[in-house]
Design a protein around this motif. Structure first.
Motif, PDB file in Angstrom:
ATOM      1  N   PRO A  95       0.825  -1.222   0.000  1.00 47.49           N
ATOM      2  CA  PRO A  95       0.000   0.000   0.000  1.00 47.49           C
ATOM      3  C   PRO A  95       0.850   1.259   0.000  1.00 47.49           C
ATOM      4  O   PRO A  95       1.913   1.304   0.610  1.00 47.49           O
ATOM      5  CB  PRO A  95      -0.802  -0.136   1.296  1.00 47.49           C
ATOM      6  CG  PRO A  95       0.017  -1.024   2.177  1.00 47.49           C
ATOM      7  CD  PRO A  95       0.727  -1.968   1.268  1.00 47.49           C
ATOM      8  N   ARG A  96       0.354   2.257  -0.670  1.00 51.71           N
ATOM      9  CA  ARG A  96       1.016   3.559  -0.614  1.00 51.71           C
ATOM     10  C   ARG A  96       0.826   4.182   0.773  1.00 51.71           C
ATOM     11  O   ARG A  96       1.706   4.862   1.277  1.00 51.71           O
ATOM     12  CB  ARG A  96       0.446   4.497  -1.681  1.00 51.71           C
ATOM     13  CG  ARG A  96       0.789   4.086  -3.114  1.00 51.71           C
ATOM     14  CD  ARG A  96       0.109   5.010  -4.107  1.00 51.71           C
ATOM     15  NE  ARG A  96       0.390   4.624  -5.477  1.00 51.71           N
ATOM     16  CZ  ARG A  96       1.363   5.158  -6.222  1.00 51.71           C
ATOM     17  NH1 ARG A  96       2.151   6.073  -5.705  1.00 51.71           N
ATOM     18  NH2 ARG A  96       1.541   4.765  -7.466  1.00 51.71           N
ATOM     19  N   ASN A  97      -0.336   3.938   1.369  1.00 50.66           N
ATOM     20  CA  ASN A  97      -0.615   4.412   2.728  1.00 50.66           C
ATOM     21  C   ASN A  97      -0.995   3.188   3.560  1.00 50.66           C
ATOM     22  O   ASN A  97      -2.038   2.565   3.340  1.00 50.66           O
ATOM     23  CB  ASN A  97      -1.749   5.434   2.724  1.00 50.66           C
ATOM     24  CG  ASN A  97      -1.943   6.083   4.087  1.00 50.66           C
ATOM     25  OD1 ASN A  97      -1.769   5.458   5.123  1.00 50.66           O
ATOM     26  ND2 ASN A  97      -2.305   7.347   4.091  1.00 50.66           N
ATOM     27  N   LYS A  98      -0.183   2.834   4.521  1.00 51.43           N
ATOM     28  CA  LYS A  98      -0.383   1.600   5.273  1.00 51.43           C
ATOM     29  C   LYS A  98      -1.609   1.642   6.184  1.00 51.43           C
ATOM     30  O   LYS A  98      -2.078   0.597   6.631  1.00 51.43           O
ATOM     31  CB  LYS A  98       0.866   1.299   6.113  1.00 51.43           C
ATOM     32  CG  LYS A  98       2.110   0.993   5.285  1.00 51.43           C
ATOM     33  CD  LYS A  98       3.290   0.662   6.169  1.00 51.43           C
ATOM     34  CE  LYS A  98       4.513   0.321   5.337  1.00 51.43           C
ATOM     35  NZ  LYS A  98       5.683  -0.006   6.203  1.00 51.43           N
ATOM     36  N   THR A  99      -2.123   2.827   6.473  1.00 48.84           N
ATOM     37  CA  THR A  99      -3.278   2.931   7.360  1.00 48.84           C
ATOM     38  C   THR A  99      -4.589   2.660   6.628  1.00 48.84           C
ATOM     39  O   THR A  99      -5.580   2.291   7.248  1.00 48.84           O
ATOM     40  CB  THR A  99      -3.327   4.324   8.010  1.00 48.84           C
ATOM     41  OG1 THR A  99      -2.017   4.700   8.426  1.00 48.84           O
ATOM     42  CG2 THR A  99      -4.242   4.332   9.222  1.00 48.84           C
ATOM     43  N   ASP A 100      -4.603   2.830   5.297  1.00 50.40           N
ATOM     44  CA  ASP A 100      -5.806   2.571   4.523  1.00 50.40           C
ATOM     45  C   ASP A 100      -6.123   1.076   4.518  1.00 50.40           C
ATOM     46  O   ASP A 100      -5.271   0.230   4.833  1.00 50.40           O
ATOM     47  CB  ASP A 100      -5.639   3.062   3.085  1.00 50.40           C
ATOM     48  CG  ASP A 100      -5.675   4.577   2.990  1.00 50.40           C
ATOM     49  OD1 ASP A 100      -6.232   5.205   3.905  1.00 50.40           O
ATOM     50  OD2 ASP A 100      -5.137   5.123   2.010  1.00 50.40           O
ATOM     51  N   LEU A 101      -7.348   0.751   4.133  1.00 50.94           N
ATOM     52  CA  LEU A 101      -7.775  -0.648   4.093  1.00 50.94           C
ATOM     53  C   LEU A 101      -7.275  -1.277   2.797  1.00 50.94           C
ATOM     54  O   LEU A 101      -7.997  -1.413   1.804  1.00 50.94           O
ATOM     55  CB  LEU A 101      -9.296  -0.732   4.199  1.00 50.94           C
ATOM     56  CG  LEU A 101      -9.890  -0.198   5.517  1.00 50.94           C
ATOM     57  CD1 LEU A 101     -11.394  -0.395   5.543  1.00 50.94           C
ATOM     58  CD2 LEU A 101      -9.248  -0.869   6.726  1.00 50.94           C
ATOM     59  N   LEU A 102      -6.002  -1.648   2.846  1.00 48.01           N
ATOM     60  CA  LEU A 102      -5.303  -2.223   1.699  1.00 48.01           C
ATOM     61  C   LEU A 102      -4.514  -3.446   2.144  1.00 48.01           C
ATOM     62  O   LEU A 102      -4.337  -3.691   3.336  1.00 48.01           O
ATOM     63  CB  LEU A 102      -4.358  -1.194   1.071  1.00 48.01           C
ATOM     64  CG  LEU A 102      -4.994   0.111   0.590  1.00 48.01           C
ATOM     65  CD1 LEU A 102      -3.912   1.146   0.307  1.00 48.01           C
ATOM     66  CD2 LEU A 102      -5.842  -0.128  -0.654  1.00 48.01           C
ATOM     67  N   PHE A 103      -4.047  -4.219   1.172  1.00 47.75           N
ATOM     68  CA  PHE A 103      -3.240  -5.405   1.454  1.00 47.75           C
ATOM     69  C   PHE A 103      -1.787  -5.176   1.045  1.00 47.75           C
ATOM     70  O   PHE A 103      -1.462  -4.234   0.315  1.00 47.75           O
ATOM     71  CB  PHE A 103      -3.772  -6.608   0.666  1.00 47.75           C
ATOM     72  CG  PHE A 103      -5.148  -7.053   1.047  1.00 47.75           C
ATOM     73  CD1 PHE A 103      -5.365  -7.760   2.217  1.00 47.75           C
ATOM     74  CD2 PHE A 103      -6.224  -6.779   0.221  1.00 47.75           C
ATOM     75  CE1 PHE A 103      -6.635  -8.181   2.568  1.00 47.75           C
ATOM     76  CE2 PHE A 103      -7.500  -7.201   0.554  1.00 47.75           C
ATOM     77  CZ  PHE A 103      -7.701  -7.898   1.729  1.00 47.75           C
ATOM     78  N   LYS A 104      -0.939  -6.065   1.501  1.00 47.26           N
ATOM     79  CA  LYS A 104       0.397  -6.211   0.952  1.00 47.26           C
ATOM     80  C   LYS A 104       0.600  -7.694   0.666  1.00 47.26           C
ATOM     81  O   LYS A 104      -0.055  -8.542   1.291  1.00 47.26           O
ATOM     82  CB  LYS A 104       1.459  -5.704   1.931  1.00 47.26           C
ATOM     83  CG  LYS A 104       1.485  -6.446   3.263  1.00 47.26           C
ATOM     84  CD  LYS A 104       2.541  -5.872   4.188  1.00 47.26           C
ATOM     85  CE  LYS A 104       2.537  -6.611   5.532  1.00 47.26           C
ATOM     86  NZ  LYS A 104       3.552  -6.068   6.461  1.00 47.26           N
ATOM     87  N   GLY A 105       1.476  -8.018  -0.292  1.00 45.48           N
ATOM     88  CA  GLY A 105       1.662  -9.427  -0.587  1.00 45.48           C
ATOM     89  C   GLY A 105       2.224  -9.649  -1.963  1.00 45.48           C
ATOM     90  O   GLY A 105       2.930  -8.789  -2.517  1.00 45.48           O
TER      91      GLY A 105
END
Length: 841
Positions: free
Chosen positions: A295-305
């Protein structure tokens, strides 16, 4: 002897030579170089395969390849990302080949594996972004819902419990020691799992693209079940399946924990994610590129992987690992991962093989809870015709004997999982556990169970108003322990000031031999009520006079002494259309300081109103699901809309009916999921009333009505403040889930969430019902200072708005509510702050 030994050695050598050397005699080597026809540059990673065999290789960084092939092979197939697939004959002289591939319209300029920390990230000229563009462009063809028709078998296993539970060494432990003998150390590496809930199911799933249809028939369903007196097991099942829904990486947003996480291959994914090519993979299944995203912004509701993408021209996802970032704006989530795995069928189509969701929640220090869901799909069929009528009825149906059928498990349960069923039965018979359930049920639901009957709700035991003073109420209802095919609820109340007893009784009986609450239901119900009620209020068990309502500033002060009788017939169809018909008789007498003075004769006072109504309610709620609570249910709010059309006809001349009139209302509600912007609830209600009536029988928008899907609350409007016989109401609430706060340094660490909304009411009052223009109705009542309490809207609608902050300390919500117009009316609230408890993920 020696000659025999020599003969055996010769035979062994001959056999060995035939086995190991003869294949080489039937092979030859093809070699060459693959370049771009347009740029003449070598194409690294291109796949070269022998047509008609499994022999394949890939080109090196210089585009060179070397492939042993059978002498019978006459043709090669060459594939490369961003280029057209080419088939070319093998030259007879076996000389080195130079193969030129033509670029297609979906060309990626280059592939490079970069160390992202060494350079600034950019979407421009980024091969990873170009690859994602191709995945997005092809996802409509690759997703399951994009197939013209398909069917498959699905096995699903869902469980939750504790991770690394602290096992008490104290003897006895109130008889609960046996639970800790069921620790699973196999299912998840380096973790010990103690399962408290386990559910398995087998289903046949059908899907169709044009027109879009879906059907799931569950023919086997087994789950742990707790004491039915305190826990509604279908509710647990529905809740767990709601927050851990079956998802697909091809979905625009992946629904998890009642939140929408943006998929890394969403159409607008490039705005929120960074992408990096991590590796290239060559195996027997083909050529794949492993891509990393974050994610560009880690606080948003996004994933990494990571994603593994097929480079055979389909750009389908082979594998996906989606992890929830620890910094996401979520409560209690310590870790989480969704894994997708796809397999090619014989036609080369990539189909979802399995999905696993594993979530870890931190309750308090040292205690964590897990939820684990595994779905396995098999026996795909993309060719056969569907059984006749397969899509009729509800989208998800359970076979009549599903609870008795044994699950078919593609992966067996381990010993700990098997013991979960047995341990649940032992828990239900444990006295300590029963006490814990009873206390928890009283605190959370407000009812105290007596088995076949339960007392409550707790918040209605005491309230206060200007007529009764201190009001005490004792109520209750039957439970499934008595029967689920009939239902009785009621209360008895007593006011200290008016010294009168009030009561309510409602009963319902099934007409189809099934539960009165399980969809689709068919039952008849009857109600009787004798109580004081607000003008315009409907008959009901919960009529809004709870303790919390009685301490509000704009609580009602005008009342009718009401005696009402109602009978209704409810019929629900499998397509989520229902029809409710009924008759209601109501006798209302003014009490206290409520005055209804004739507009034509100031000396004439209206004290009694008698009405007899027949009504029909048509309801359509496509794909509706429910939360169950004993013998009541509540709609699970999802993306699907709910519609109601209600027509009411006065039965003129019957049972002392006072007035002749007709009413019609149309209501619609929908939740809009807005990806990273959270979600919004929209409710619209409109109606019209024909007839000449006192204003208390017209539309009074701020009267507390039954808790339905379309209810719109006007917090800054006084009871009976506005009236109309032709009206429209609008309610809009947007929960942004921290989209703005997540971008503010330091503030984003607090996991705050934004809320805003607006409510509107607009209505007209016809001349025949306007006491200033008609002599056939009654005047609007006044307060103790002689100020008129009820008003007719002018040319503009009434508006009020809300803005607030949610998730303060994870449990609190603070809102500022403001009235935008009609602020010059007497004794109206202008604005206020309100504090409430709101617990969510």
């Amino acid at each position: 002897m020696r000659s025999s030994f020599f003969y055996c050695c010769l035979c062994f050598l001959f056999i060995y030579t035939c086995v190991t050397v003869s294949p080489v005699w039937a092979q030859t080597v093809v070699q060459g170089k693959i370049v771009s026809k347009e740029t003449k540059q070598p194409i690294a990673g291109a796949t070269v395969s022998a047509v008609g065999s499994k022999q394949a290789t890939s080109a090196n960084q210089l585009g060179e390849f070397r492939l042993p092939v059978d002498t019978s092979c006459k043709e090669l197939e060459i594939r490369a990302m961003g280029h057209k697939t080419l088939r070319t004959p093998i030259p007879a002289n076996r000389e080195a080949m130079t193969i030129q591939l033509s670029p297609n319209a979906e060309t990626i300029e280059e592939i490079s594996i970069n160390h992202r920390n060494k350079e600034k990230y950019s979407n421009k000229n980024n091969p990873a972004v170009e690859l994602i563009d191709l995945v997005i462009r092809h996802k409509s063809k690759n997703r399951l819902s994009g197939k013209d028709s398909l069917s498959f078998e699905q096995y699903d296993k869902l469980k939750f419990g504790f991770i690394d539970p602290k096992i008490s060494k104290r003897k006895g432990m109130l008889g609960l020691n046996f639970i800790f003998q069921n620790v699973d150390s196999v299912s998840y590496p380096d973790k010990k799992l103690l399962s408290l809930y386990l559910e398995e199911s087998n289903a046949k799933v059908y899907g169709k693209k044009n027109p879009s249809k879906f059907k799931k028939v569950v023919y086997s369903n087994r789950k742990t079940e707790f004491d039915k007196r305190y826990i509604n097991n279908p509710n647990i099942q529905q809740f767990m399946n709601f927050i851990f829904q079956q998802v697909d990486v091809y979905d625009e947003s992946i629904f998890l924990l009642n939140r929408q996480f943006l998929s890394p291959i969403a159409d607008n994914g490039k705005i929120f994610y960074k992408y990096y090519i991590q590796d290239t993979i060559f195996n027997e299944e083909g050529y794949f590129i492993r891509l990393n995203f974050q994610p560009r912004n880690k606080t948003d509701l996004l994933f990494k992987g990571t994603l593994e993408i097929s480079m055979d021209g389909s750009y389908a996802v082979k594998k996906a690992s989606l992890r929830v970032d620890k910094e996401s704006n979520l409560n209690w989530v310590k870790d989480g991962e969704i894994g997708f795995h796809y397999l090619k069928n014989k036609d080369g189509v990539m189909l979802l093989d399995s999905t696993r969701t594993f979530m870890v929640f931190s309750v308090r220090k040292g205690e964590t809870i897990f939820a684990d869901r595994i779905s396995i799909n098999s026996n795909y069929d993309l060719q056969s015709e569907f059984p006749k009528g397969v899509f009729e009825g509800a989208p998800i149906e359970y076979a009549t004997n599903a609870d008795q059928a044994q699950p078919r498990r593609p992966i067996p349960l381990n010993n700990a999982e098997q013991m979960t069923y047995t341990n649940t039965e032992r828990l239900n018979n444990n006295p300590t556990f029963k006490t814990l359930l009873a206390v928890g049920y009283l605190v959370s639901q407000g009812y105290y169970s007596l088995g076949a009957f339960e007392l409550g709700p707790l918040e209605y035991v005491y309230s206060r108003n200007n007529i009764e003073g201190n009001r005490f109420r004792l109520g209750g209802r039957t439970t499934q322990a008595l029967t689920d095919k009939a239902f009785v609820e009621g209360y008895v109340a007593y006011g200290m000031d008016d010294a009168r007893v009030k009561y309510f009784l409602r009963t319902a009986v099934s007409l189809n031999g099934e539960s009165i609450v399980t969809f689709p239901a068919h039952y008849i119900e009857g109600s009787i009520q004798n109580d004081i009620m607000e003008p315009g209020q409907q008959i009901g068990f919960l009529k809004g006079d709870s303790f919390f309502r009685s301490i509000r500033k704009n609580r009602p002060t005008k009342w009718f002494d009401t005696r009402a009788y109602q009978v209704q017939h409810v019929y629900e169809f499998g397509n989520h259309i229902s029809i409710t018909t009924g008759l209601t008789h109501a006798e209302r007498q003014t009490i206290g300081d409520l005055r209804l003075i004739s507009s034509g004769n100031p000396d004439q006072l209206l004290t009694d109103i008698v009405s007899n109504e027949a009504h029909i309610d048509l309801r359509w709620a496509p794909f509706e699901k429910f939360f169950y609570r004993n013998l009541t249910r509540k709609t699970v709010i999802e993306k699907h809309p709910v519609f109601n059309l209600v027509y009411t006809k006065s039965l003129s001349g019957f049972w002392n009916t006072t007035y002749n009139y007709d009413k019609i209302s149309l209501s619609a509600s929908k939740r809009l999921f807005l990806n990273q912007l959270g979600y919004a609830d929209v409710r619209v209600v409109g109606g019209k009333i024909w007839g000449t009536l006192p204003y208390t029988m017209l539309e009074l928008p701020n009267v507390k009505q039954k808790d339905d899907r379309h209810r719109i609350d006007f917090d800054m409007m006084n009871p009976m403040e506005f009236v109309a016989d032709e009206y429209v109401k609008l309610g809009f609430t947007h929960q942004m889930q921290g989209f703005l706060f997540n971008k503010i340094p330091l503030i984003k660490k607090l996991n705050l969430r934004e809320i805003w909304g607006a409510q509107m009411f607009y209505g007209k009052l016809s001349d025949r019902n306007n006491p200033y223009l008609s002599d056939d109705v009654v005047h609007f009542d006044t307060n103790s200072d002689g100020e008129i309490l009820t008003h007719v809207l002018q040319t503009e609608p009434y508006w009020e708005g809300t803005v607030g902050i949610d998730n303060i300390l994870r449990v609190l919500r603070v809102e500022y509510v403001k009235r935008f117009n009609y602020k010059t009316l007497p004794n109206v609230p202008k604005d206020r702050f309100r504090l409430s408890i709101n617990i969510s993920f």
